[in-house]
Design a protein around this motif. Structure first.
Motif, short mmCIF file in Angstrom:
data_model
loop_
_atom_site.label_atom_id
_atom_site.label_comp_id
_atom_site.label_asym_id
_atom_site.label_seq_id
_atom_site.Cartn_x
_atom_site.Cartn_y
_atom_site.Cartn_z
N ALA A 1 50.09 -34.20 -10.14
CA ALA A 1 48.64 -34.16 -10.31
C ALA A 1 48.05 -34.71 -9.02
O ALA A 1 48.57 -35.68 -8.45
CB ALA A 1 48.22 -35.02 -11.50
N VAL A 2 47.02 -34.08 -8.52
CA VAL A 2 46.45 -34.53 -7.25
C VAL A 2 44.93 -34.68 -7.36
O VAL A 2 44.22 -33.74 -7.66
CB VAL A 2 46.80 -33.58 -6.08
CG1 VAL A 2 48.27 -33.70 -5.71
CG2 VAL A 2 46.47 -32.14 -6.39
N ASP A 3 44.49 -35.91 -7.13
CA ASP A 3 43.07 -36.19 -6.97
C ASP A 3 42.71 -36.18 -5.50
O ASP A 3 41.55 -35.96 -5.13
CB ASP A 3 42.72 -37.57 -7.54
CG ASP A 3 43.11 -37.70 -9.00
OD1 ASP A 3 42.63 -36.89 -9.81
OD2 ASP A 3 43.89 -38.62 -9.34
N THR A 4 43.71 -36.42 -4.65
CA THR A 4 43.50 -36.49 -3.21
C THR A 4 44.74 -35.95 -2.51
O THR A 4 45.86 -36.10 -3.00
CB THR A 4 43.20 -37.94 -2.78
OG1 THR A 4 42.95 -37.97 -1.37
CG2 THR A 4 44.33 -38.90 -3.14
N VAL A 5 44.53 -35.31 -1.37
CA VAL A 5 45.63 -34.72 -0.59
C VAL A 5 45.60 -35.34 0.80
O VAL A 5 44.55 -35.41 1.45
CB VAL A 5 45.49 -33.19 -0.49
CG1 VAL A 5 46.52 -32.62 0.47
CG2 VAL A 5 45.62 -32.56 -1.86
N CYS A 6 46.78 -35.77 1.25
CA CYS A 6 46.90 -36.44 2.55
C CYS A 6 47.47 -35.53 3.63
O CYS A 6 48.37 -34.73 3.37
CB CYS A 6 47.81 -37.67 2.41
SG CYS A 6 48.19 -38.50 3.99
N LEU B 1 37.87 -51.19 -5.85
CA LEU B 1 38.58 -50.31 -4.91
C LEU B 1 39.54 -49.40 -5.65
O LEU B 1 40.28 -49.83 -6.53
CB LEU B 1 39.34 -51.14 -3.88
CG LEU B 1 38.49 -51.97 -2.92
CD1 LEU B 1 39.38 -52.85 -2.04
CD2 LEU B 1 37.61 -51.08 -2.06
N LYS B 2 39.55 -48.13 -5.27
CA LYS B 2 40.48 -47.17 -5.84
C LYS B 2 41.84 -47.30 -5.15
O LYS B 2 41.93 -47.73 -3.99
CB LYS B 2 39.94 -45.76 -5.72
CG LYS B 2 38.62 -45.57 -6.47
CD LYS B 2 38.07 -44.16 -6.36
CE LYS B 2 36.78 -44.04 -7.16
NZ LYS B 2 36.24 -42.65 -7.13
N VAL B 3 42.89 -46.94 -5.87
CA VAL B 3 44.25 -47.03 -5.35
C VAL B 3 44.81 -45.63 -5.21
O VAL B 3 44.96 -44.90 -6.20
CB VAL B 3 45.15 -47.86 -6.28
CG1 VAL B 3 46.54 -48.00 -5.67
CG2 VAL B 3 44.53 -49.23 -6.55
N TYR B 4 45.10 -45.20 -3.98
CA TYR B 4 45.73 -43.90 -3.74
C TYR B 4 47.24 -44.09 -3.89
O TYR B 4 47.84 -44.92 -3.20
CB TYR B 4 45.39 -43.38 -2.35
CG TYR B 4 43.98 -42.86 -2.17
CD1 TYR B 4 42.98 -43.11 -3.11
CD2 TYR B 4 43.63 -42.10 -1.06
CE1 TYR B 4 41.69 -42.62 -2.94
CE2 TYR B 4 42.34 -41.61 -0.87
CZ TYR B 4 41.37 -41.88 -1.81
OH TYR B 4 40.10 -41.39 -1.64
N ALA B 5 47.85 -43.30 -4.77
CA ALA B 5 49.25 -43.54 -5.13
C ALA B 5 49.91 -42.25 -5.58
O ALA B 5 49.24 -41.33 -6.06
CB ALA B 5 49.32 -44.57 -6.26
N PRO B 6 51.25 -42.17 -5.47
CA PRO B 6 51.94 -40.95 -5.91
C PRO B 6 51.88 -40.78 -7.42
O PRO B 6 51.95 -41.76 -8.18
CB PRO B 6 53.39 -41.19 -5.46
CG PRO B 6 53.36 -42.34 -4.53
CD PRO B 6 52.17 -43.16 -4.89
N TYR B 7 51.78 -39.56 -7.85
CA TYR B 7 51.76 -39.23 -9.28
C TYR B 7 53.02 -39.76 -9.97
O TYR B 7 54.13 -39.63 -9.46
CB TYR B 7 51.68 -37.71 -9.44
CG TYR B 7 51.84 -37.21 -10.87
CD1 TYR B 7 50.83 -37.40 -11.79
CD2 TYR B 7 53.00 -36.55 -11.26
CE1 TYR B 7 50.97 -36.95 -13.10
CE2 TYR B 7 53.15 -36.08 -12.56
CZ TYR B 7 52.13 -36.29 -13.47
OH TYR B 7 52.28 -35.84 -14.77
N GLY B 8 52.84 -40.37 -11.14
CA GLY B 8 53.96 -40.84 -11.93
C GLY B 8 54.69 -42.04 -11.37
O GLY B 8 55.80 -42.35 -11.79
#
Length: 251
Positions: free
Chosen positions: A217-222, A140-147
């Motif tokens: 850095a953004v791989d995904t935008v909410c 499972l991938k983890v969506y998390a804030p950069y840094g």
């Protein structure tokens, strides 16, 4: 061609109460973070939300939060590391059961609200969340804030961290989200939200509430499904990103 995932926090209805038009939002996003019954959602809503996302071909993620229905998971709770681990693991199992029953798998995990904000800076909380994910399903991938601490702990445990930016939230100069208690924490203007996303994706930076430029850095935008203009924002973001030549795809 540049690419980015567009995700939404969904499945947050409860019983007779409706918070969002999930079906319409799912037409424009590529991943959905579904509430797991602690901060919002219930078993019937979870089953329905999985079915809606599956029908749209949208990647399904768990959106575990504090056990705080009354506060919608947006109030901090003094849970220790073992308690956070147990509550997250419980919620992953619950949503995964509905996914499995419908022939789909979970794609990612994104903590909700106050738990997400705490895990951004609290190493123990971040470690508890990532330990639950690693034990449950390390794919499972983890969506998390950069840094953030959440990114650091995910990577330390061999998990795939996807850095997340927000379309409808303002940022502070330290890169954290502006607290919701601030009157201007939420971006309500569609053009402003779209411009913020385009700048994050193309330039790797965001303008803080106080004027400074902050690296991201953004791989995904909410976008938040419970916002009053969530469908309009999802549609506008999809249109603007596509026009800019940015491919919208799951993280």
């Amino acid at each position: 061609m540049a690419g980015v995932d567009l995700n939404a926090d969904l499945g947050e209805d409860f019983g007779a109460y409706r918070l969002a038009n999930d079906g319409d939002i799912l037409a424009y996003v590529t991943s959905a973070n579904l509430a797991c019954g602690m901060h919002a959602g219930d078993p019937v809503v979870m089953a329905r939300s999985v079915a809606l996302a599956k029908a749209r071909g949208v990647a399904i993620g768990a959106h575990p939060g504090y056990p705080d229905l009354q506060g919608f998971g947006r109030r901090d709770m003094a849970l220790d590391e073992d308690e956070i681990h147990a509550f997250v693991l419980y919620q992953l199992g619950a949503l995964a059961a509905f996914a499995r029953s419908q022939g789909v798998r979970l794609h990612h995990v994104k903590p909700h609200g106050a738990l997400y904000n705490r895990a951004a800076v609290d190493r123990a909380a971040a470690r508890a969340i990532c330990r639950a994910i690693a034990e449950f399903d390390p794919s499972l991938k983890v969506y998390a804030p950069y840094g953030s601490e959440l990114v650091a702990q995910a990577e330390a445990m061999g998990l795939c961290a996807c850095c997340e930016g927000f379309a409808d939230r303002r940022y502070e100069a330290d890169g954290r989200l502006t607290p919701r208690r601030q009157a201007d924490a939420v971006i309500r203007d569609l053009d402003e939200a779209c411009e913020q996303v385009l700048t994050m994706v193309r330039e790797g930076r965001v303008r803080a509430r106080t004027g400074e430029w902050v690296e991201v850095a953004v791989d995904t935008v909410c976008l938040h499904g419970d916002g009053p203009h969530a469908v309009e924002l999802a549609k506008a973001l999809h249109k603007r990103l596509t026009e800019a030549g940015i491919h919208i795809r799951p993280a």
